[in-house]
Structure formats: C-alpha cells, structure tokens
Design an enzyme around this catalytic site. Structure first.
Site, PDB file in Angstrom:
ATOM      1  N   ARG A 202       1.151   4.984  18.314  1.00 41.36           N
ATOM      2  CA  ARG A 202      -0.278   5.306  18.189  1.00 41.36           C
ATOM      3  C   ARG A 202      -1.084   4.648  19.304  1.00 41.36           C
ATOM      4  NH1 ARG A 202      -1.604   5.482  11.671  1.00 41.36           N
ATOM      5  NH2 ARG A 202       0.482   6.119  11.023  1.00 41.36           N
TER       6      ARG A 202
ATOM      7  N   ARG B  88      -8.360   8.311   3.285  1.00 40.89           N
ATOM      8  CA  ARG B  88      -9.328   7.309   2.828  1.00 40.89           C
ATOM      9  C   ARG B  88     -10.250   6.901   3.968  1.00 40.89           C
ATOM     10  NH1 ARG B  88      -9.271   2.188   4.031  1.00 40.89           N
ATOM     11  NH2 ARG B  88      -7.127   2.333   4.809  1.00 40.89           N
ATOM     12  N   ARG B  89      -9.683   6.578   5.111  1.00 42.99           N
ATOM     13  CA  ARG B  89     -10.502   6.205   6.266  1.00 42.99           C
ATOM     14  C   ARG B  89     -11.333   7.388   6.738  1.00 42.99           C
ATOM     15  NH1 ARG B  89      -5.226   3.309   8.880  1.00 42.99           N
ATOM     16  NH2 ARG B  89      -5.517   1.212   7.997  1.00 42.99           N
TER      17      ARG B  89
ATOM     18  N   CYS C 163      -1.034   7.628  -2.494  1.00 39.11           N
ATOM     19  CA  CYS C 163      -1.519   6.872  -1.342  1.00 39.11           C
ATOM     20  C   CYS C 163      -2.267   7.765  -0.355  1.00 39.11           C
ATOM     21  CB  CYS C 163      -0.365   6.162  -0.641  1.00 39.11           C
ATOM     22  SG  CYS C 163       0.921   7.270  -0.013  1.00 39.11           S
TER      23      CYS C 163
ATOM     24  N   LYS D 105       0.822  -1.217   0.000  1.00 41.63           N
ATOM     25  CA  LYS D 105       0.000   0.000   0.000  1.00 41.63           C
ATOM     26  C   LYS D 105       0.854   1.265   0.000  1.00 41.63           C
ATOM     27  CE  LYS D 105      -0.619   0.284   5.044  1.00 41.63           C
ATOM     28  NZ  LYS D 105       0.095   1.556   5.225  1.00 41.63           N
ATOM     29  N   ASP D 106       2.125   1.180   0.429  1.00 43.33           N
ATOM     30  CA  ASP D 106       3.005   2.347   0.450  1.00 43.33           C
ATOM     31  C   ASP D 106       3.739   2.562  -0.863  1.00 43.33           C
ATOM     32  OD1 ASP D 106       2.404   2.860   3.131  1.00 43.33           O
ATOM     33  OD2 ASP D 106       4.054   1.629   3.868  1.00 43.33           O
TER      34      ASP D 106
ATOM     35  N   ARG E  89      -0.027  10.350  14.030  1.00 42.86           N
ATOM     36  CA  ARG E  89       1.167   9.870  13.334  1.00 42.86           C
ATOM     37  C   ARG E  89       1.995   9.010  14.272  1.00 42.86           C
ATOM     38  NH1 ARG E  89       3.576  12.338   9.311  1.00 42.86           N
ATOM     39  NH2 ARG E  89       4.610  10.324   9.211  1.00 42.86           N
TER      40      ARG E  89
END
Length: 319
Positions: free
Chosen positions: A162, A138-139, A249, A87-88, A156
């Site tokens: 996190r 996106r989320r 992305c 995904k990155d 971040r």
C-alpha cells in the site's frame, strides 16, 4: 539413571504477512521468556484474505477472511493456538474454539499517510478531489461524512504494498492503522493521527487476540501471562456491540473505549456508505459487565436507526 523429559513443543499458527509474523514472533518471545523449558514453533499459513487481492474485502465476504485457515489448523490439531489482529477475528468463533487471551492494546487510532506533494496538508485541509485510499468501509463512511469533497479509492495488499502504491502516485493519501505502522517500525510514515471525533477505530484494533481450543487448559495456562485485563474488558464490550449489531469486520461500525477506575465508557457508531447518515452514542458502566454494556449500547444504536442502515448496506454488498 534418570532420563530427562524432552521439552514440550507448542505450535503457534500465523498468517504469512510481515505484520502478522512480527506480532506472532512477539508473542513467541514473550512466552519463551516465561517458559524457557518449552519449545515454541511458528506455523505459517495463507488465508483467503491474503490470496484475493484484486477484489474489495466487502465483496469477498466478511467472516473469517483472515482467520479461517488458521482455525482449521487448530481444529485439526496441527497448531495449538493462533495469533490474530483482534480486529480480524469474527465475534462468533467456530464450535470448539475460543478467544483464549487478549494482549495489551497499542494505539488503536487510524493514521493519515500522504504522498510527498501533500506534506503541507492535514486531513482537514486536503483539497477537493484528493484521492484517498482505504479498504475499510468503516473509514470510508466516516471520512465521507466529514469530508464529502474528497475522493475515495479501494486499496488492497499488505502494508508495504500500500505504501508503494502511495509513493508511486496511485493515491494522494492512504489511511492505515497506527498500530500496524508502529509494530513494523514505520512510525515515521504517520503524517497525522486521526482524532476519534473524525474516525472511530475498528472493534479490537490495536490488540492481539489469541485463539485456541476450548478446554485446552495447558495452553490457557500459558496464555495467562499475556492477558491484559483492561484491554480484554474494553474489547469484549466492543465485540459484544458488534455481535449484537450483526456486523462483520467489513461493515461501517466504529468504536472507542476506555476505563477510568472501575468504569468503562464505550462509544459506538454506525454510518451509511455514502456518508449521509451517521449514528453515534456512548454508554458508561461497570468494567466487569463489559459485554452487557456493549449489548445495551447496540440496542440504543438500533433504536436510533442503525439497524436500517446496516440492512441497506448488507443488501448493497450482496448485489
């Protein structure tokens, strides 16, 4: 007297984060089991996305945030291939580099992780004003669309950072990838797996992408043992859709894909940052024509207005 040929050394490039190293050492172990006469060494590097932790990802720039430094190592031949979370990895790679292998995907879904005081709630029952942390546009866009009463705050740092911020009460809940939690053996922190109907996942999420130099047949031959064809077909369709929508992305584009028999079904979504607009459609076709499928679905989404939504987002990010 015969002199033994020394074992060949192959160098794997990896980010320094805990998750990146877990993924890279998994690849290393798999290759060592197939090629015991080859020495595999891991070269770690810090990327721009790892170093800048006080700015939202969308404000830094979207292409190569977590890959550029590794790619420089490939081009300079200080590494033979790089292990990425797929995904990155941008859909357009630097000249001379290629996506050499895609590994079998693990669960690509998003997960809700909550503070202890919200253990009794699911995403759909969180009270108004609940502060949800996510660094993903996106989320953010999809959750705003479905749950406009929630509040969202950028977060971040690596996964442990996190979780620590969540547990300290800076957030009521955070959204993470199921795959990352599972790979770090933190599945117990998954409070709820978010259904695809609510949050389509990122392009390539849950799979590893191994990048190498074009024409390096020795390395490509090694990587063949890790290739998972159904995952490759699904993710190539997803990446073709993303490339055709001209999205990096850090834009709100979500996907879902699966294969039944020889038929690949791809779902694609584009949403506005405020959650007011969400365009979604799906398309099925031959799995061996995955990229064409992605391009065709992208054209359908554009015809429905996705291009205008993305243009507005790019303009807003660049301000």
């Amino acid at each position: 007297m015969t002199v033994a040929t020394p074992p060949r050394t192959v160098r794997l490039a990896s980010r320094k984060s805990q998750l990146a190293l877990v993924q890279t050492y998994w690849v290393k172990a798999q290759l060592e089991s197939h090629f015991p006469d080859i020495t595999f060494e891991v070269e770690t590097m810090s990327t721009q996305g790892d170093k800048i932790l006080d700015v939202a990802l969308s404000k830094i720039g979207d292409k190569g945030l977590f890959t550029k430094e590794l790619e420089v190592g490939l081009i300079n031949k200080t590494a033979d291939f790089a292990v990425h979370s797929l995904k990155d990895l941008p859909t357009n790679l630097p000249e001379g580099l290629m996506l050499g292998c895609v590994t079998q995907r693990v669960d690509p879904a998003d997960a809700l992780v909550v503070h202890a005081k919200h253990q009794a709630h699911q995403l759909e029952t969180l009270p108004a004003g609940t502060v949800v942390g996510t660094s993903s546009l996106r989320r953010l866009a999809q959750l705003r669309y479905h749950y406009p009463h929630l509040e969202f705050k950028d977060i971040r740092g690596n996964l442990n950072t996190r979780l620590a911020k969540l547990d300290a009460g800076e957030y009521d809940a955070i959204i993470l990838a199921v795959a990352g939690l599972e790979r770090l053996e933190m599945s117990d922190r998954i409070h709820q797996i978010i259904p695809a109907e609510i949050s389509l996942h990122a392009v390539g999420q849950g799979a590893l992408g191994i990048e190498c130099r074009e024409g390096d047949q020795d390395i490509l031959d090694l990587l063949k043992v890790l290739e998972h064809t159904p995952t490759k077909q699904c993710t190539f369709a997803e990446r073709a859709l993303l490339r055709s929508l001209e999205g990096g992305c850090q834009v709100p584009i979500g996907v879902n894909s699966h294969i039944e028999g020889e038929t690949l079904t791809l779902v694609g979504m584009v949403a506005s940052l405020d959650g007011q607009q969400l365009i979604k459609d799906s398309l099925s076709g031959p799995a061996d024509q995955a990229e064409t499928l992605g391009q065709t679905l992208a054209a359908t989404l554009k015809a429905k207005g996705a291009g205008d939504i993305l243009a507005a987002i790019f303009a807003e990010i660049q301000r």
